[in-house]
Design a protein around this motif. Structure first.
Motif, mmCIF file in Angstrom:
data_model
loop_
_atom_site.group_PDB
_atom_site.id
_atom_site.type_symbol
_atom_site.label_atom_id
_atom_site.label_comp_id
_atom_site.label_asym_id
_atom_site.label_seq_id
_atom_site.Cartn_x
_atom_site.Cartn_y
_atom_site.Cartn_z
ATOM 1 N N UNK A 199 49.139 32.868 37.544
ATOM 2 C CA UNK A 199 49.796 32.657 36.244
ATOM 3 C C UNK A 199 49.127 31.589 35.384
ATOM 4 N N UNK A 200 48.460 30.615 36.011
ATOM 5 C CA UNK A 200 47.774 29.600 35.201
ATOM 6 C C UNK A 200 46.530 30.180 34.545
ATOM 7 N N UNK A 234 44.248 32.156 29.364
ATOM 8 C CA UNK A 234 43.590 33.228 28.619
ATOM 9 C C UNK A 234 44.276 33.490 27.280
ATOM 10 N N UNK A 235 45.553 33.206 27.181
ATOM 11 C CA UNK A 235 46.278 33.440 25.939
ATOM 12 C C UNK A 235 46.313 34.911 25.578
ATOM 13 N N UNK A 236 46.032 35.216 24.327
ATOM 14 C CA UNK A 236 46.103 36.604 23.841
ATOM 15 C C UNK A 236 45.026 37.495 24.433
ATOM 16 N N UNK A 247 38.664 34.620 36.677
ATOM 17 C CA UNK A 247 38.910 33.636 37.740
ATOM 18 C C UNK A 247 37.878 32.511 37.683
ATOM 19 N N UNK A 248 36.637 32.863 37.336
ATOM 20 C CA UNK A 248 35.558 31.881 37.313
ATOM 21 C C UNK A 248 35.510 31.069 36.019
ATOM 22 N N UNK A 249 36.229 31.549 34.993
ATOM 23 C CA UNK A 249 36.199 30.850 33.696
ATOM 24 C C UNK A 249 36.944 29.517 33.804
ATOM 25 N N UNK A 250 36.329 28.461 33.351
ATOM 26 C CA UNK A 250 36.967 27.154 33.420
ATOM 27 C C UNK A 250 37.739 26.879 32.136
ATOM 28 N N UNK A 294 42.143 27.703 39.578
ATOM 29 C CA UNK A 294 41.057 28.054 40.489
ATOM 30 C C UNK A 294 39.833 27.177 40.200
ATOM 31 N N UNK A 295 39.791 26.580 39.003
ATOM 32 C CA UNK A 295 38.622 25.803 38.594
ATOM 33 C C UNK A 295 38.918 24.328 38.371
ATOM 34 N N UNK A 296 40.179 23.969 38.243
ATOM 35 C CA UNK A 296 40.522 22.560 38.022
ATOM 36 C C UNK A 296 41.260 22.009 39.229
#
Length: 336
Positions: A247-248, A253-255, A266-269, A275-277
């Motif tokens: 959910x985070x 990702x927003x819209x 998943x890999x996008x920070x 998953x990244x922070x």
């Protein structure tokens, strides 16, 4: 002399009787007037404006064809002064109402009540279309921030700080006051949950509790699972593990979110992608329910570190990565 007095009394008694009869029929006629039915087939609204008298009110009802003989109201108020103590507001006239039924509601201030449900697990952005369509209530885009500022919160971050509930309001209430009630309710529940928190909780502030509660709300709708999901997050925080909760990703990702999470997502920070922070996202990601707040404050006494959806609303909880991968293979990777 006695004869004269006798004659006078003989005349006076019939006159007194006639006067009493006249007063009786006058009173009966006025009281019958207030019992007349209002002629309408379906409910309608009626606004009692400031300064409006009962005489003017009944005159308007007569102009609308709902009653007759509104001139009798002046005499009705003399017989029953309390009926003249009407209160301003928006009222409803119902089929089968008698005049006295409607007037009594107006004297009691029983205005029309409207309601709106702010759904748990939704974001403020998801609430806004509902708030924009409310009858008799104007929506302002900055109303959430204005409520925060009125309560000494200048963060400009309203997400998660308003309690999801069904709120009733009247036509003369503004959205600020209704959302102030929502804000107060969330503060009360959050404060109580924080005061009752588990001493072993790996959180530093009530706001962090609010963030975790919002993630729990998005992860499960099963009441029996909330404290287990809470335990997974608390155990991970204590071990320095990332939360790794979908959910985070979606919130970050927003819209752009269209129903699926890809490996690229998943890999996008982003500021919210756990998953990244490390640790918690910067704000709540939805409005948590009371159940999620208390679950966040009191995780179950279990040593689970993972969970995966069974695709039926429930989850499989695991203590080790090996167990978790087995559950993922069973319920996610091999899903047709």
């Amino acid at each position: 002399m006695k004869t004269l007095i006798t004659r006078i009394l003989a005349c006076a008694i019939p006159l007194f009787t006639l006067l009493c009869l006249a007063m009786y029929w006058y009173a009966k006629d006025i009281l019958d007037y207030k019992q007349q039915p209002l002629t309408l087939a379906e409910p309608i609204s009626f606004t009692v404006e400031p300064g409006m008298s009962l005489v003017k009110l009944t005159r308007q009802l007569e102009e609308q064809g709902l009653i007759t003989d509104s001139w009798k109201t002046r005499f009705l108020v003399k017989l029953e002064p309390k009926l003249g103590q009407i209160k301003t507001g928006l009222y409803q006239i119902l089929p089968n109402d008698k005049l006295v039924d409607f007037v009594t509601r107006v004297t009691r201030g029983e205005e029309v009540s409207f309601s709106v449900t702010l759904i748990e697990g939704q974001t403020i952005k998801e609430w806004i279309p509902t708030l924009q369509k409310l009858p008799h209530m104007k929506f302002e885009s900055d109303v959430f921030v204005k409520v925060l500022e009125a309560n000494g919160d200048n963060s400009g971050l309203p997400e998660g700080k308003f309690f999801p509930e069904t709120y009733h309001y009247r036509a003369d209430e503004d959205m600020f006051s209704m959302l102030q009630r929502s804000y107060n309710m969330m503060q009360q529940h959050l404060d109580k949950a924080w005061q009752q928190r588990d001493p072993d909780l790996k959180l530093s502030t009530p706001y962090e509790l609010l963030i975790i509660a919002s993630i729990i709300e998005k992860e499960t709708a099963q009441n029996s699972e909330r404290d287990w999901v809470s335990a997974v997050f608390n155990n991970r925080l204590k071990k320095g593990m990332r939360l790794q909760t979908d959910p985070t990703i979606i919130y970050g990702m927003g819209d752009r979110y269209k129903g699926n999470i890809t490996r690229k997502d998943i890999l996008e920070k982003t500021a919210f992608n756990t998953y990244r922070i490390n640790g918690l996202p910067p704000t709540p990601i939805a409005a948590p329910s009371k159940a999620s707040l208390y679950a966040a404050a009191n995780p179950a006494k279990v040593d689970y570190l993972y969970f995966v959806s069974r695709n039926d609303g429930s989850h499989v909880f695991s203590k080790t990565l090996k167990e978790h991968n087995r559950a993922v293979n069973q319920y996610q990777r091999n899903r047709k």
